[in-house]
Design an enzyme around this catalytic site. Structure first.
Site, PDB file in Angstrom:
ATOM      1  N   LYS A  61     -17.436  16.245  35.204  1.00 51.54           N
ATOM      2  CA  LYS A  61     -17.746  16.930  34.085  1.00 51.54           C
ATOM      3  C   LYS A  61     -16.527  17.989  33.862  1.00 51.54           C
ATOM      4  O   LYS A  61     -16.277  18.327  32.943  1.00 51.54           O
ATOM      5  CB  LYS A  61     -19.103  17.876  34.400  1.00 51.54           C
ATOM      6  CG  LYS A  61     -19.440  18.921  33.029  1.00 51.54           C
ATOM      7  CD  LYS A  61     -20.810  19.308  33.183  1.00 51.54           C
ATOM      8  CE  LYS A  61     -21.275  20.170  31.833  1.00 51.54           C
ATOM      9  NZ  LYS A  61     -22.440  20.785  32.247  1.00 51.54           N
TER      10      LYS A  61
ATOM     11  N   GLU B 212       0.947  17.859  28.373  1.00 54.52           N
ATOM     12  CA  GLU B 212       1.219  18.536  29.906  1.00 54.52           C
ATOM     13  C   GLU B 212       1.430  17.318  30.920  1.00 54.52           C
ATOM     14  O   GLU B 212       2.145  17.483  31.674  1.00 54.52           O
ATOM     15  CB  GLU B 212      -0.283  19.074  30.252  1.00 54.52           C
ATOM     16  CG  GLU B 212      -0.455  20.606  29.943  1.00 54.52           C
ATOM     17  CD  GLU B 212      -1.196  20.296  28.467  1.00 54.52           C
ATOM     18  OE1 GLU B 212      -1.658  21.648  28.013  1.00 54.52           O
ATOM     19  OE2 GLU B 212      -1.530  19.639  27.886  1.00 54.52           O
TER      20      GLU B 212
ATOM     21  N   ARG C 200      16.683  -8.644 -32.974  1.00 51.16           N
ATOM     22  CA  ARG C 200      15.286  -8.671 -33.226  1.00 51.16           C
ATOM     23  C   ARG C 200      14.478  -8.282 -32.183  1.00 51.16           C
ATOM     24  O   ARG C 200      14.766  -8.836 -31.108  1.00 51.16           O
ATOM     25  CB  ARG C 200      14.735 -10.111 -33.858  1.00 51.16           C
ATOM     26  CG  ARG C 200      13.223 -10.072 -34.487  1.00 51.16           C
ATOM     27  CD  ARG C 200      12.989 -11.314 -35.152  1.00 51.16           C
ATOM     28  NE  ARG C 200      13.051 -12.496 -34.370  1.00 51.16           N
ATOM     29  CZ  ARG C 200      11.998 -13.074 -33.960  1.00 51.16           C
ATOM     30  NH1 ARG C 200      10.778 -12.397 -33.999  1.00 51.16           N
ATOM     31  NH2 ARG C 200      12.192 -14.139 -33.240  1.00 51.16           N
TER      32      ARG C 200
ATOM     33  N   ASP D 255      18.271  -1.322 -34.099  1.00 51.60           N
ATOM     34  CA  ASP D 255      19.048  -0.136 -34.238  1.00 51.60           C
ATOM     35  C   ASP D 255      18.734   0.467 -35.876  1.00 51.60           C
ATOM     36  O   ASP D 255      18.881   1.517 -36.152  1.00 51.60           O
ATOM     37  CB  ASP D 255      20.530  -0.379 -34.130  1.00 51.60           C
ATOM     38  CG  ASP D 255      21.241  -1.823 -34.767  1.00 51.60           C
ATOM     39  OD1 ASP D 255      20.163  -2.403 -35.214  1.00 51.60           O
ATOM     40  OD2 ASP D 255      22.252  -2.168 -34.531  1.00 51.60           O
TER      41      ASP D 255
END
Length: 612
Positions: free
Chosen positions: A170, A197, A367, A407
């Site tokens: 524990k 660690e 076109r 255009d």
């Protein structure tokens, strides 16, 4: 452990609610927030030291911040990959001072706008003990924990006590835990201890899952993210168990505590408590000024001509902020790559010019299907330009909406937004340039036609016996009045030595062009004048047909040849048009770049409807 270190303990708080789920954590934080104000009011600490990223540390930091108590946070700026990150960074924003363990963590804190002067790169305090602990007697500690009654009780409870290779405990005091870790053949789990660690000893680590996946680690750590598949844990054990890695000092060099003490002593308790954030510099916010918004909303406009490829940044007011020009390449690959390159450069420049690009508009010969952004068929002047999807590559590269049109149509759109067609319900634009094109605005909308072939005004037939046209027909306006037609006639005159007059010359390395024909006509060349008159008449007859067919309120002549044709066109209208249309005005466009402005208008009209 705190009691063993002989601290004077003023208050004990029990705040942890039993349970392993998220609700238990929330209840624990709430319970701590209820109890802490009374404790802090009694203690009145100068500085509250808060460590790490647990939920109970968040409760402590929240209470101290709200009660105007200075907070020193240890181990901020690190990244792990779970809810711990959110808790850790929340504590960082509440804390006034910071002690971090790694260089990366320090940079993270600075990036989070924390004051660099209040950040200490000290290393991890636990490393002070770790780096001096390995040589102590450890066998007795190991033997003790291998036969622990507590361990046996837990193992029995978990049902694993019969397996000789498992030892369950524990709690292990820190000093003893260090020895176990330092001399272990391998450590397995998802604790931050494994990636932090344990590196001090070079002990092999198998990190399970994603909880610590964002942390900095030494080479001793092997990650097994989806640990429930393909026996990966077992394979990792074969790779890791018993290895000895170099000691890692990513998290500290063993001198963190002296640095932290020195840092604490340097804090001026008399300085203002109000926390400061070091935000990066930003431009003055003037976006609430509607005039400024309208000025900086802009479009990228692209004009694909027979000779040049042009890209421009065009503002809402029709001002060309910046323009780029290159020769139009002959092949599809070179052309599309150049378009993308120029647009990317222009978009980057727009940021520097404080222009917000709303989209890209493209004007091209041929076109066009504007719904799909596809050039269906091109003119002979632009090679390899049939069935070309322009929208997809530009939209994918720039992440902007893209509009494409012919255009001639773009010239009409330019007049509708910026030119002499502004506010008119019906008008026609005729472009006089290398070819002849046009656009029709009817009831304020551009007419495309059922197969996107409307307004091919250059191919209105004005003579059954006229010269051949590039479209394959004969007697079209373009065969008479385009720049190509004038160049053709100029070459014929030049070949017959009938072009040049006094004051004119054509260098041998220069091609004869329409400009030479116009120059000759101005200098009194009768044959050149006759050719221009015929060209203007053909254009005028085309305009008469437009007036009789469409009945617009205005005809706008655009392009480099418009000013040379305007008077002839008006004369033809007076002689040939029905009296009901003779009052229709014909004007020369005052727009310098109708193709670019029209391309921009597709973007600006569509994307700014809610604004305008």
């Amino acid at each position: 452990m705190i009691e063993q270190d002989d601290f004077d303990i003023n208050t004990r708080l029990h705040t942890i609610v039993r349970g392993e789920d998220e609700a238990a954590m929330v209840e624990s934080v709430g319970l701590a927030l209820v109890k802490l104000p009374d404790v802090l009011n009694r203690l009145k600490p100068d500085i509250m030291i808060v460590h790490g990223d647990r939920f109970d540390a968040l409760a402590l930091a929240t209470s101290a911040a709200l009660m105007n108590i200075r907070i020193l946070h240890i181990e901020g700026g690190e990244v792990s990959g779970t809810i711990d990150d959110s808790i850790r960074h929340a504590i960082t924003k509440l804390a006034h001072y910071h002690v971090c363990c790694t260089r990366s963590a320090e940079q993270h804190l600075i990036s989070m706008c924390e004051d660099h002067d209040r950040i200490l790169l000290a290393g991890c305090p636990s490393y002070d003990k770790l780096l001096s602990a390995k040589n102590k007697d450890y066998m007795s500690i190991i033997r003790m924990w291998l036969g622990s009654k507590e361990m046996v009780r837990v193992m029995r409870k978990k049902g694993i006590e019969h397996h000789p290779n498992f030892r369950a405990v524990k709690h292990v005091p820190f000093d003893q835990f260090i020895q176990l870790v330092a001399h272990a053949g391998c450590m397995i789990g998802n604790s931050s201890c494994g990636v932090r660690e344990v590196g001090a000893f070079g002990t092999p680590v198998i990190n399970l899952g994603t909880r610590q996946i964002g942390r900095e680690t030494g080479e001793n750590v092997l990650h097994v993210r989806d640990a429930d598949t393909q026996d990966k844990i077992l394979q990792a054990l074969h790779l890791q168990f018993g290895k000895q890695y170099p000691c890692s000092k990513i998290y500290g060099d063993g001198n963190a505590v002296p640095r932290i003490l020195k840092f604490l002593k340097s804090i001026d308790l008399q300085e203002p408590l109000q926390k400061k954030f070091c935000f990066p510099p930003v431009k003055e916010n003037i976006s609430q000024d509607i005039d400024h918004i309208l000025e900086t909303l802009s479009a990228l406009a692209v004009d694909l001509g027979g000779t040049n490829l042009r890209v421009a940044i065009v503002s809402m007011k029709g001002e060309i902020v910046k323009k780029y020009t290159q020769f139009n390449p002959k092949t599809y690959e070179e052309r599309i790559n150049l378009i993308l390159q120029m647009c990317v450069e222009a978009a980057a420049e727009a940021v520097k010019l404080n222009c917000r690009i709303l989209g890209v508009g493209i004007s091209t010969g041929g076109r066009v299907n504007p719904r799909e952004g596809v050039v269906l068929h091109s003119t002979k002047l632009i090679q390899e330009w049939n069935s070309v999807d322009l929208r997809s590559p530009l939209s994918d590269t720039l992440h902007l909406p893209v509009w494409v049109d012919n255009d001639g149509n773009c010239a009409a759109l330019a007049e509708r937004k910026f030119g002499q067609g502004k506010g008119l319900e019906n008008f026609v634009t005729l472009i006089t340039g290398t070819g002849i094109g046009g656009g029709i605005i009817h009831q304020h909308e551009l007419i495309h036609g059922s197969s996107f072939c409307a307004a091919e005004l250059g191919h209105l037939v004005v003579s059954l016996d006229g010269p051949d046209c590039s479209c394959g027909g004969r007697g079209c306006i373009e065969a008479y009045a385009s720049g190509m037609a004038l160049q053709r006639e100029a070459k014929k005159l030049h070949d017959e030595d009938l072009l040049l007059v006094e004051g004119m010359s054509v260098p041998k390395d220069e091609a004869v062009s329409a400009a030479h024909l116009i120059q000759a006509a101005k200098l009194g060349n009768v044959k050149a004048q006759s050719i221009l008159r015929t060209a203007g008449t053909a254009l005028g007859l085309g305009v008469v047909n437009i007036l009789h067919t469409i009945n617009p309120s205005l005809v706008i002549l655009s392009g480099v040849l418009a000013s040379h044709y305007i008077h002839i066109v008006k004369d033809v209208i007076r002689r040939q048009a029905l009296s009901s249309v003779q009052d229709v005005d014909v004007v020369v466009s005052d727009l310098a770049d109708p193709a670019l402005l029209g391309a921009a208008s597709m973007v600006l009209d569509y994307t700014t409807r809610r604004i305008c």
